[in-house]
Design an enzyme around this catalytic site. Sequence first.
Site, PDB file in Angstrom:
ATOM      1  N   ARG A  15       0.883  -1.209   0.232  1.00  0.00           N
ATOM      2  CA  ARG A  15      -0.060   0.035  -0.045  1.00  0.00           C
ATOM      3  C   ARG A  15       0.835   1.361   0.024  1.00  0.00           C
ATOM      4  NH1 ARG A  15      -3.440  -1.145   5.208  1.00  0.00           N
ATOM      5  NH2 ARG A  15      -1.756  -2.446   5.792  1.00  0.00           N
ATOM      6  N   LYS A  75       1.844   1.588   7.389  1.00  0.00           N
ATOM      7  CA  LYS A  75       2.194   1.111   8.615  1.00  0.00           C
ATOM      8  C   LYS A  75       2.956   1.918   9.679  1.00  0.00           C
ATOM      9  CE  LYS A  75       1.022  -2.468   9.375  1.00  0.00           C
ATOM     10  NZ  LYS A  75      -0.425  -2.797  10.134  1.00  0.00           N
ATOM     11  N   TYR A  94      -0.650   4.394  10.797  1.00  0.00           N
ATOM     12  CA  TYR A  94      -0.950   3.580  11.788  1.00  0.00           C
ATOM     13  C   TYR A  94       0.058   3.357  12.901  1.00  0.00           C
ATOM     14  CZ  TYR A  94      -5.291   2.188   9.107  1.00  0.00           C
ATOM     15  OH  TYR A  94      -6.508   2.127   8.247  1.00  0.00           O
ATOM     16  N   HIS A  96      -0.399   1.594  16.253  1.00  0.00           N
ATOM     17  CA  HIS A  96      -0.814   0.658  16.955  1.00  0.00           C
ATOM     18  C   HIS A  96       0.372   0.421  18.221  1.00  0.00           C
ATOM     19  CE1 HIS A  96      -4.022  -0.887  14.344  1.00  0.00           C
ATOM     20  NE2 HIS A  96      -3.093  -0.691  13.441  1.00  0.00           N
ATOM     21  N   GLU A 118      -5.586   4.924  13.897  1.00  0.00           N
ATOM     22  CA  GLU A 118      -6.213   3.994  14.749  1.00  0.00           C
ATOM     23  C   GLU A 118      -7.059   4.841  15.728  1.00  0.00           C
ATOM     24  OE1 GLU A 118      -3.071   3.344  14.564  1.00  0.00           O
ATOM     25  OE2 GLU A 118      -2.315   3.257  16.517  1.00  0.00           O
ATOM     26  N   ASP A 270      -2.869  -7.144  15.341  1.00  0.00           N
ATOM     27  CA  ASP A 270      -2.250  -5.817  15.554  1.00  0.00           C
ATOM     28  C   ASP A 270      -2.383  -5.117  16.743  1.00  0.00           C
ATOM     29  OD1 ASP A 270      -4.810  -5.372  14.926  1.00  0.00           O
ATOM     30  OD2 ASP A 270      -4.479  -3.750  13.464  1.00  0.00           O
TER      31      ASP A 270
END
Length: 371
Positions: A15, A75, A94, A96, A118, A270
């Site tokens: 991506r 990511k 993101y 996480h 997120e 995740d």
Amino acid sequence: MIIGVPKEIKNNENRVALTPAGTQELVKRGHTVYVQTTAGSGSGFQDDEYQKAGATLLPTAADVFAKAEMIMKVKEPVEQEYKLIRKDQLVFTYFHFASYEPLAKAMLESGAICLAYETVERADGSLPLLVPMSEVAGRMSIQEGAKYLEKPLKGRGILLGGVPGVKPAKVLVLGGGVVGTNAAKIAAGMGADVTIVDLNLTRLRYLDDVMPKNVHTLVSNDYTIREEVKDSDLIIGGVLVPGAKAPKLITRDMLKTMRPGTVLVDVAVDQGGCIETCRPTTHEDPTFIIDEVVHYCVANMPGAVPYTSTLALTNATLPYAIRLANQGWKKACQESQELRLGLNVIQGQVVYKAVADAFNLPYTDVSNYLA
Ligand SMILES: NC(=O)c1ccc[n+]([C@@H]2O[C@H](COP(=O)([O-])OP(=O)(O)OC[C@H]3O[C@@H](n4cnc5c(N)ncnc54)[C@H](O)[C@@H]3O)[C@@H](O)[C@H]2O)c1
């Protein structure tokens, strides 16, 4: 603002954080966009399309990080990228954080401003930047689960939809949120016998209303889950407690009660996973087996369908990116409660409670930075 889009380097991650269409929208508003060469090629967007849209191409990630005031990624940064992130740089991606302490520590040391996709949250509690990827992962979880139920891939050898005269497979979906609903919809469409468990009764009532007849709902508790796993063929983990580690709903001892060849797809991996025996895997080596139970725990599932995922993600992130670029992070977060909730780390301090709690780190209220 100067915006930088590096190429994603996580295993099999194709991506990209911005499409040529998104680039054009930012450039049109007077912003400068630097894109690393070939950053979009995995998703089917070529360098010349970015150039036509007004971006300037740079050969390396180091060049992009060095120039940009705001980095847009997909990511969380990986170790090679830690040292490229600098003080006061805005990183919009993101993260996480709660599932990986070294990342949290590295970002605290960098002095950067980390705005996590997120945890951007609407007033109704929905998570607009998690939704598109959860839609993709939820739908994909059934596609992958059905594949690993095949005997050559060590599954039970059961066809999800059955055939006339033979029962379909039983699919248990943990969590009736976006992942769970999309998983249930695809599994039901394939003819499986589906059960969704969730803590939220209002949500279960809604799902009971809108789902087809082969989808049942159950309230989540340890007793019910223990009973259900015994004859489920495919179990999808899709629970979420926003910003925190996922609760372990499937424990190690439950594996022995499952049938050999049962497949577990822990989409919540995740956030640490909701299945005790799960550990993150990659698209190159997606599964492992414990007690004859197949575990699929790929942490970046949407990375395998980059065309769909990039378009779905950028549809959702672009309006926020435009706002951040137009106003700067401080003003944008002062005015937008949604964006403010995305702030996790600011210049060496944790400003998101669940992340501070996960690692016993000091917590600073975000309002200290926005006054
Ligand atoms: N692996 C991947 O590639 C990938 C991709 C997208 C999303 N995800 C992850 O999938 C997870 C789910 O995301 P989502 O968008 O569906 O979240 P969501 O908030 O829409 O849904 C989560 C649901 O879990 C329920 N829940 C919470 N605690 C529960 C419990 N103890 N028992 C049963 N249900 C419980 C909530 O009530 C909610 O309905 C997240 O961790 C997300 O990060 C992973």
